[in-house]
Design an enzyme around this catalytic site. Structure first.
Site, PDB file in Angstrom:
ATOM      1  N   ASP A  95       0.876  -1.050  -0.229  1.00  0.00           N
ATOM      2  CA  ASP A  95      -0.688  -0.021   0.355  1.00  0.00           C
ATOM      3  C   ASP A  95       1.191   0.923  -0.515  1.00  0.00           C
ATOM      4  OD1 ASP A  95      -2.538   1.638  -0.254  1.00  0.00           O
ATOM      5  OD2 ASP A  95      -2.938   1.026   2.118  1.00  0.00           O
ATOM      6  N   HIS A  96       0.331   2.095  -0.061  1.00  0.00           N
ATOM      7  CA  HIS A  96       0.743   3.600   0.297  1.00  0.00           C
ATOM      8  C   HIS A  96       1.960   3.949   0.292  1.00  0.00           C
ATOM      9  CE1 HIS A  96      -3.207   5.946  -0.351  1.00  0.00           C
ATOM     10  NE2 HIS A  96      -3.345   5.051   0.617  1.00  0.00           N
ATOM     11  N   HIS A 212      -9.657   8.540   3.755  1.00  0.00           N
ATOM     12  CA  HIS A 212      -9.188   7.474   5.205  1.00  0.00           C
ATOM     13  C   HIS A 212     -10.230   7.729   6.523  1.00  0.00           C
ATOM     14  CE1 HIS A 212      -5.636   6.910   1.913  1.00  0.00           C
ATOM     15  NE2 HIS A 212      -6.517   6.015   1.942  1.00  0.00           N
ATOM     16  N   GLY A 213     -10.040   6.249   7.123  1.00  0.00           N
ATOM     17  CA  GLY A 213     -10.484   6.892   8.389  1.00  0.00           C
ATOM     18  C   GLY A 213     -11.891   6.168   8.544  1.00  0.00           C
ATOM     19  N   HIS A 252      -9.987   4.516  -2.949  1.00  0.00           N
ATOM     20  CA  HIS A 252      -8.960   4.213  -1.898  1.00  0.00           C
ATOM     21  C   HIS A 252      -9.930   5.251  -0.828  1.00  0.00           C
ATOM     22  CE1 HIS A 252      -4.751   3.818  -2.574  1.00  0.00           C
ATOM     23  NE2 HIS A 252      -4.942   3.317  -3.750  1.00  0.00           N
ATOM     24  N   GLY A 253      -9.751   4.913   0.485  1.00  0.00           N
ATOM     25  CA  GLY A 253     -10.500   5.341   1.481  1.00  0.00           C
ATOM     26  C   GLY A 253     -12.012   5.595   1.146  1.00  0.00           C
ATOM     27  N   ASN A 274      -9.797  -0.412  -1.311  1.00  0.00           N
ATOM     28  CA  ASN A 274      -9.250  -0.927  -0.016  1.00  0.00           C
ATOM     29  C   ASN A 274      -9.705  -0.461   1.024  1.00  0.00           C
ATOM     30  OD1 ASN A 274      -6.851  -0.685  -2.393  1.00  0.00           O
ATOM     31  ND2 ASN A 274      -5.886   1.261  -0.820  1.00  0.00           N
ATOM     32  N   VAL A 275      -9.697  -1.610   1.931  1.00  0.00           N
ATOM     33  CA  VAL A 275     -10.456  -2.353   3.097  1.00  0.00           C
ATOM     34  C   VAL A 275      -9.236  -2.006   4.179  1.00  0.00           C
ATOM     35  CG1 VAL A 275     -11.997  -3.199   4.229  1.00  0.00           C
ATOM     36  CG2 VAL A 275     -12.027  -2.875   1.432  1.00  0.00           C
ATOM     37  N   THR A 277      -9.787   0.138   7.821  1.00  0.00           N
ATOM     38  CA  THR A 277     -10.549   0.885   8.475  1.00  0.00           C
ATOM     39  C   THR A 277     -11.334  -0.152   9.190  1.00  0.00           C
ATOM     40  OG1 THR A 277     -10.011   3.047   7.991  1.00  0.00           O
ATOM     41  CG2 THR A 277     -11.831   2.634  10.359  1.00  0.00           C
TER      42      THR A 277
END
EC number: 4.1.2.13
Length: 344
Positions: A95-96, A212-213, A252-253, A274-275, A277
């Site tokens: 990832d990132h 994100h979050g 993302h996010g 992407n998963v 949180t």
């Protein structure tokens, strides 16, 4: 199945795009979370992607080592062994990775895979992400060109990001404002710099309000139409029909996204989401419940000795794995990849 070969991974992504579904890419940090993710894929009858962030990889190496490459390699090798026991395809991704960590994360991992490929084997990872969202677009794409060449030589797909995802991940915070939308000019520059696959296959994390979050549904102001605009810009640049979808997009996010927004994004060429949180919470919630329910067993209270069977880590980590697996199944259902493994 063994970890997806480069050819199988490309076929996974191609089928997803052709049929308007996507794969969840589950962030993992340990053997327990890897086990949970793969079991979730298998329970859903779906292929899937496991990914390690820089922080997750460092954590995976342990407190005494704290090295991103060591952790990524260790977790990847573990995944290779476990995935072989399941009837679905699993791909590995990192990832990132920002500019200041390229030399200590992505570039060494590319070198490891290049060495494996030079000996007739397959790469350790199937894709890597370069996150150049913090640098000017021209510098971002110049670095992407260099990495794409190295990735293609190692039979690896490169993921890049143009635009900025808001919120916070691995301690990197970005403001939530109008800058969270990739511009038509940036889409055009991406095609000019990287082409449409002829220089190596790449995935594009374009930003359309992603954050994100943790956010309540409806509080994230997504504009999936930005992705449609990006496809139109690319198609025009390449002289393709207006309804062509040259880009393979990454979402993302996604936490806090409405299902209708996810559905729309899938129509515009998202093949990977992407998963992190949501699966973190799913893993932790039963552990918290176990501790509250068995507090006088997991703690030595008032001179007592506790209860070994409830402070044995296996007693609560099994619950965590099962809960996270269920959340992975939900992600597969949301993204419409459930029941669509190439092995079926």
């Amino acid at each position: 199945m063994p970890i997806a070969t480069p050819e199988v991974y490309a076929e996974m992504l191609g089928q997803a795009k052709q049929n308007s579904y996507a794969f969840p890419a589950i962030n993992c940090t340990s053997s327990e979370t890897v086990n949970a993710a793969i079991k979730g894929f298998a329970d859903a009858g779906s292929d899937g992607i496991i990914q390690f962030s820089t922080g997750g990889a460092e954590f995976g190496s342990g407190l005494g080592v704290k090295d991103m490459v060591t952790g990524a390699v260790a977790l990847a090798e573990f995944t290779h062994v476990i995935a072989a026991k399941y009837p679905v395809n699993v791909a590995l991704h990192t990832d990132h990775c920002p500019k200041d960590k390229l030399d200590s994360y992505v570039r060494p991992l590319l070198a490891i895979s290049a060495q494996r490929v030079s000996k007739g084997g397959n790469p350790l990872f199937q894709s890597h992400m370069w996150d150049g969202s913090a640098v000017p677009i021209d510098e971002n794409l110049a670095i992407a060109q260099e990495l794409l060449k190295a990735a293609a030589a190692a039979k690896i797909i490169l993921e890049i990001e143009i635009g900025v995802v808001g919120g916070e991940e691995d301690g990197v915070a970005n403001e939530i404002n109008e800058k969270l939308y990739t511009s038509p000019e940036d889409f055009e520059k991406t095609i000019e710099a990287l082409g449409a696959g002829e220089h190596g296959k790449y995935l594009l994390a374009a930003t359309f309000g992603n954050v994100h979050g943790v956010y309540k549904p409806g509080n994230v102001k997504l504009r999936p139409d930005i992705l449609a605009q990006g496809q139109q810009v690319a198609a025009a640049k390449l002289g393709l029909p207006a309804d062509a979808k040259p880009f393979d997009f990454v979402f993302h996010g996604g936490s806090g996204s409405l299902k209708s927004e996810i559905e729309e994004a899938l129509r515009y060429g998202v093949v990977k989401m992407n998963v992190d949180t949501d699966t973190q919470y799913a893993f932790t919630r039963p552990i918290a419940g176990h501790m509250f329910t068995n507090y006088d067993g997991v703690l030595k209270v008032d001179g007592e000795v506790g209860v070994k069977k409830v402070y044995d880590p296996r007693s609560y980590l099994k619950k965590a794995e099962a809960s996270m697996s269920q959340r992975v199944v939900q992600a597969c259902n949301d993204l419409h990849c459930a029941g669509k493994s190439l092995t079926h």
